[in-house]
Design a protein around this motif. Sequence first.
Motif, PDB file in Angstrom:
ATOM      1  N   SER A 177       0.846  -1.075  -0.070  1.00 34.37           N
ATOM      2  CA  SER A 177       0.018   0.097  -0.021  1.00 34.37           C
ATOM      3  C   SER A 177       0.784   1.241   0.110  1.00 34.37           C
ATOM      4  O   SER A 177       0.330   2.239  -0.517  1.00 34.37           O
ATOM      5  CB  SER A 177      -1.016  -0.026   1.231  1.00 34.37           C
ATOM      6  OG  SER A 177      -0.322   0.165   2.565  1.00 34.37           O
ATOM      7  N   LEU A 178       2.050   0.966   0.364  1.00 36.84           N
ATOM      8  CA  LEU A 178       2.848   2.363   0.560  1.00 36.84           C
ATOM      9  C   LEU A 178       3.782   2.533  -0.438  1.00 36.84           C
ATOM     10  O   LEU A 178       4.146   3.700  -1.177  1.00 36.84           O
ATOM     11  CB  LEU A 178       3.943   2.077   1.843  1.00 36.84           C
ATOM     12  CG  LEU A 178       3.056   2.248   2.971  1.00 36.84           C
ATOM     13  CD1 LEU A 178       4.252   2.097   4.176  1.00 36.84           C
ATOM     14  CD2 LEU A 178       2.440   3.502   3.433  1.00 36.84           C
ATOM     15  N   GLY A 179       4.537   1.324  -1.099  1.00 37.86           N
ATOM     16  CA  GLY A 179       5.297   1.443  -2.105  1.00 37.86           C
ATOM     17  C   GLY A 179       5.125   0.344  -3.366  1.00 37.86           C
ATOM     18  O   GLY A 179       6.254   0.426  -4.399  1.00 37.86           O
ATOM     19  N   GLY A 180       4.176  -0.189  -3.364  1.00 36.27           N
ATOM     20  CA  GLY A 180       3.649  -1.020  -4.491  1.00 36.27           C
ATOM     21  C   GLY A 180       4.306  -2.542  -4.580  1.00 36.27           C
ATOM     22  O   GLY A 180       5.023  -2.784  -3.301  1.00 36.27           O
ATOM     23  N   PHE A 181       4.053  -3.235  -5.396  1.00 37.50           N
ATOM     24  CA  PHE A 181       4.408  -4.818  -5.282  1.00 37.50           C
ATOM     25  C   PHE A 181       5.984  -5.117  -5.241  1.00 37.50           C
ATOM     26  O   PHE A 181       6.349  -6.004  -4.551  1.00 37.50           O
ATOM     27  CB  PHE A 181       3.615  -5.502  -6.537  1.00 37.50           C
ATOM     28  CG  PHE A 181       2.169  -5.866  -6.290  1.00 37.50           C
ATOM     29  CD1 PHE A 181       1.873  -6.739  -5.459  1.00 37.50           C
ATOM     30  CD2 PHE A 181       1.452  -5.002  -6.997  1.00 37.50           C
ATOM     31  CE1 PHE A 181       0.405  -6.824  -5.511  1.00 37.50           C
ATOM     32  CE2 PHE A 181       0.159  -5.159  -6.919  1.00 37.50           C
ATOM     33  CZ  PHE A 181      -0.605  -6.216  -6.134  1.00 37.50           C
ATOM     34  N   HIS A 182       6.643  -4.198  -6.065  1.00 37.67           N
ATOM     35  CA  HIS A 182       7.985  -4.439  -5.766  1.00 37.67           C
ATOM     36  C   HIS A 182       8.627  -4.177  -4.621  1.00 37.67           C
ATOM     37  O   HIS A 182       9.567  -4.935  -3.984  1.00 37.67           O
ATOM     38  CB  HIS A 182       8.842  -3.518  -7.094  1.00 37.67           C
ATOM     39  CG  HIS A 182       8.462  -3.957  -8.633  1.00 37.67           C
ATOM     40  ND1 HIS A 182       9.007  -5.140  -8.756  1.00 37.67           N
ATOM     41  CD2 HIS A 182       7.774  -3.567  -9.433  1.00 37.67           C
ATOM     42  CE1 HIS A 182       8.953  -5.097 -10.169  1.00 37.67           C
ATOM     43  NE2 HIS A 182       7.948  -4.191 -10.489  1.00 37.67           N
ATOM     44  N   ALA A 183       7.972  -3.300  -3.835  1.00 38.90           N
ATOM     45  CA  ALA A 183       8.694  -3.106  -2.535  1.00 38.90           C
ATOM     46  C   ALA A 183       8.331  -4.234  -1.629  1.00 38.90           C
ATOM     47  O   ALA A 183       8.940  -4.594  -0.791  1.00 38.90           O
ATOM     48  CB  ALA A 183       8.038  -1.698  -1.877  1.00 38.90           C
ATOM     49  N   ALA A 184       6.968  -4.800  -1.840  1.00 39.86           N
ATOM     50  CA  ALA A 184       6.643  -5.776  -1.149  1.00 39.86           C
ATOM     51  C   ALA A 184       7.481  -7.237  -1.069  1.00 39.86           C
ATOM     52  O   ALA A 184       7.831  -7.922  -0.322  1.00 39.86           O
ATOM     53  CB  ALA A 184       5.063  -6.224  -1.184  1.00 39.86           C
ATOM     54  N   PHE A 185       7.808  -7.380  -2.502  1.00 39.44           N
ATOM     55  CA  PHE A 185       8.551  -8.512  -2.690  1.00 39.44           C
ATOM     56  C   PHE A 185       9.963  -8.218  -2.261  1.00 39.44           C
ATOM     57  O   PHE A 185      10.388  -9.241  -1.746  1.00 39.44           O
ATOM     58  CB  PHE A 185       8.657  -8.864  -4.213  1.00 39.44           C
ATOM     59  CG  PHE A 185       7.390  -9.276  -4.688  1.00 39.44           C
ATOM     60  CD1 PHE A 185       6.826 -10.441  -4.285  1.00 39.44           C
ATOM     61  CD2 PHE A 185       6.787  -8.697  -5.759  1.00 39.44           C
ATOM     62  CE1 PHE A 185       5.434 -10.745  -4.529  1.00 39.44           C
ATOM     63  CE2 PHE A 185       5.730  -9.358  -6.629  1.00 39.44           C
ATOM     64  CZ  PHE A 185       4.901 -10.395  -5.840  1.00 39.44           C
ATOM     65  N   ALA A 186      10.600  -6.937  -2.290  1.00 39.75           N
ATOM     66  CA  ALA A 186      11.818  -6.812  -1.505  1.00 39.75           C
ATOM     67  C   ALA A 186      11.854  -7.218  -0.162  1.00 39.75           C
ATOM     68  O   ALA A 186      12.859  -7.600   0.493  1.00 39.75           O
ATOM     69  CB  ALA A 186      12.159  -5.271  -1.953  1.00 39.75           C
ATOM     70  N   LEU A 187      10.655  -6.685   0.605  1.00 37.50           N
ATOM     71  CA  LEU A 187      10.400  -7.066   2.063  1.00 37.50           C
ATOM     72  C   LEU A 187      10.622  -8.434   2.182  1.00 37.50           C
ATOM     73  O   LEU A 187      11.320  -8.948   3.089  1.00 37.50           O
ATOM     74  CB  LEU A 187       9.197  -6.387   2.448  1.00 37.50           C
ATOM     75  CG  LEU A 187       9.113  -6.667   4.104  1.00 37.50           C
ATOM     76  CD1 LEU A 187      10.269  -5.985   4.886  1.00 37.50           C
ATOM     77  CD2 LEU A 187       7.545  -6.034   4.470  1.00 37.50           C
ATOM     78  N   ALA A 188       9.923  -9.232   1.308  1.00 39.25           N
ATOM     79  CA  ALA A 188      10.015 -10.816   1.599  1.00 39.25           C
ATOM     80  C   ALA A 188      11.442 -11.224   1.375  1.00 39.25           C
ATOM     81  O   ALA A 188      12.108 -12.304   1.972  1.00 39.25           O
ATOM     82  CB  ALA A 188       9.226 -11.484   0.515  1.00 39.25           C
ATOM     83  N   ALA A 189      11.946 -10.603   0.298  1.00 36.81           N
ATOM     84  CA  ALA A 189      13.709 -11.026   0.208  1.00 36.81           C
ATOM     85  C   ALA A 189      14.384 -10.984   1.333  1.00 36.81           C
ATOM     86  O   ALA A 189      15.271 -11.878   1.720  1.00 36.81           O
ATOM     87  CB  ALA A 189      14.212 -10.488  -1.074  1.00 36.81           C
ATOM     88  N   VAL A 190      13.972 -10.066   2.030  1.00 38.08           N
ATOM     89  CA  VAL A 190      15.027  -9.472   3.531  1.00 38.08           C
ATOM     90  C   VAL A 190      14.510 -10.285   4.404  1.00 38.08           C
ATOM     91  O   VAL A 190      15.368 -11.234   5.199  1.00 38.08           O
ATOM     92  CB  VAL A 190      14.526  -8.046   3.864  1.00 38.08           C
ATOM     93  CG1 VAL A 190      15.035  -7.760   5.216  1.00 38.08           C
ATOM     94  CG2 VAL A 190      15.108  -7.064   2.975  1.00 38.08           C
ATOM     95  N   GLY A 191      13.463 -11.030   4.593  1.00 31.71           N
ATOM     96  CA  GLY A 191      13.009 -11.954   5.522  1.00 31.71           C
ATOM     97  C   GLY A 191      13.722 -13.223   5.126  1.00 31.71           C
ATOM     98  O   GLY A 191      14.002 -13.778   6.100  1.00 31.71           O
ATOM     99  N   MET A 192      13.824 -13.531   4.034  1.00 35.63           N
ATOM    100  CA  MET A 192      14.206 -14.867   3.668  1.00 35.63           C
ATOM    101  C   MET A 192      15.938 -14.760   3.818  1.00 35.63           C
ATOM    102  O   MET A 192      16.423 -15.903   4.260  1.00 35.63           O
ATOM    103  CB  MET A 192      14.129 -15.320   2.256  1.00 35.63           C
ATOM    104  CG  MET A 192      12.840 -15.568   1.850  1.00 35.63           C
ATOM    105  SD  MET A 192      12.463 -15.816   0.024  1.00 35.63           S
ATOM    106  CE  MET A 192      10.753 -15.887   0.070  1.00 35.63           C
TER     107      MET A 192
END
Length: 379
Positions: A72-87
């Motif tokens: 909601s803040l930065g779009g889908f690419h930002a959401a996927f980047a957050l998932a990568a950080v978690g991994m």
Amino acid sequence: MALAVVPELAGVAIGLILIALGTGALKSNISSIVGMLYDEDRSKRDAGFSYFYMAINGGAALGPLLAGWTRSLGGFHAAFALAAVGMVAGLIQYSLKMRSLPARASIVQKPIDTPGLLRAVALAAGFVVVAAVAWQSGVVDSGNLTHVVALVSLAAAAAYFVTMFRSSEVTAQERRRLTGFLPLWVGCALYYGFLLQKFTTVSVFITDRVDIVVDGWEMPAEWLSTSSPLAVILLTPVVASLWTRMGDRQPPAALKYAIGFTIIGCAYLLMTALEMSNPGHTVPAFGVLAVLAIAGSSETFIGPTGLSLATRVAPERFKNQTVGVWLLALACGSLISGLFGTLFAEISNGAYFAVLGGAPLAVALVLALSAKRIDTLTR
């Protein structure tokens, strides 16, 4: 990360392929390692897998919350980047703690030789070619892709079962345990066929009939799906503690399955009551959240139990493959879920959820009556 930085369809394709490869390498192996932790204390095995499953659902709960907020803040690419950080964080944690695992967790029981590796690569390449041809020719398209994948998963599971039953490296006792494992595998596929309704017909029902606006604030749609994993997280310590206290007196796997089927059946019967009490009108969001939470809590009795059983009954020659076969039950469950979904458009919502409520109760009865026999086979 590919989904975060590679644009358009190429990013989706690369990302999904990498996710599939990574998940395939991770899930069966990590489950087998958890099973190794309880080789000497089988009475605590199901409790241990319950906590393992709680960790999985912790990610399932945080994922939609954090990814939905980030999107909601930065779009889908930002959401996927957050998932990568978690991994990456998970990989670091595993690297730091892997020395605490049993020594045999780092030993490859049946290392693949060069000819075997070449055969595997050739088989994978052939599969990719067949899939590409099927897609380009229109035999497989976006409309039937889910069913095709589920049917391929079912065929793969059947092939593995046949291979294990016919293998000369599988002992008579291991074959007997697999015989007892087979009906529970079918039960697992049926269960996920019911549970995965939350991503299909229940999602459609929420879109059409549920008011997600609370005092002028619109609840993010992703948040509704978090009630199921949150229920697992909250219930797991209670259930795991119960199994630990009961020790060798805890109910057999089939009876635990029966409890899970009973709970999810009751959840959908509650959904039936919500629909019938509000025919053609908006259904309260908190009522649906309660249904999803109850349905999700049922997984506490089936998911960890199935994983625990798969690692216990697996033939020595096919340890990881047996866990992989159990995971294929989830894919087959998606096929069953889709088949149920075709009924959703044909009958009323109330009748549909009544079917979803009654069918698991019937399966629960069959499992309860068969529990003693199945337990004898899997010992």
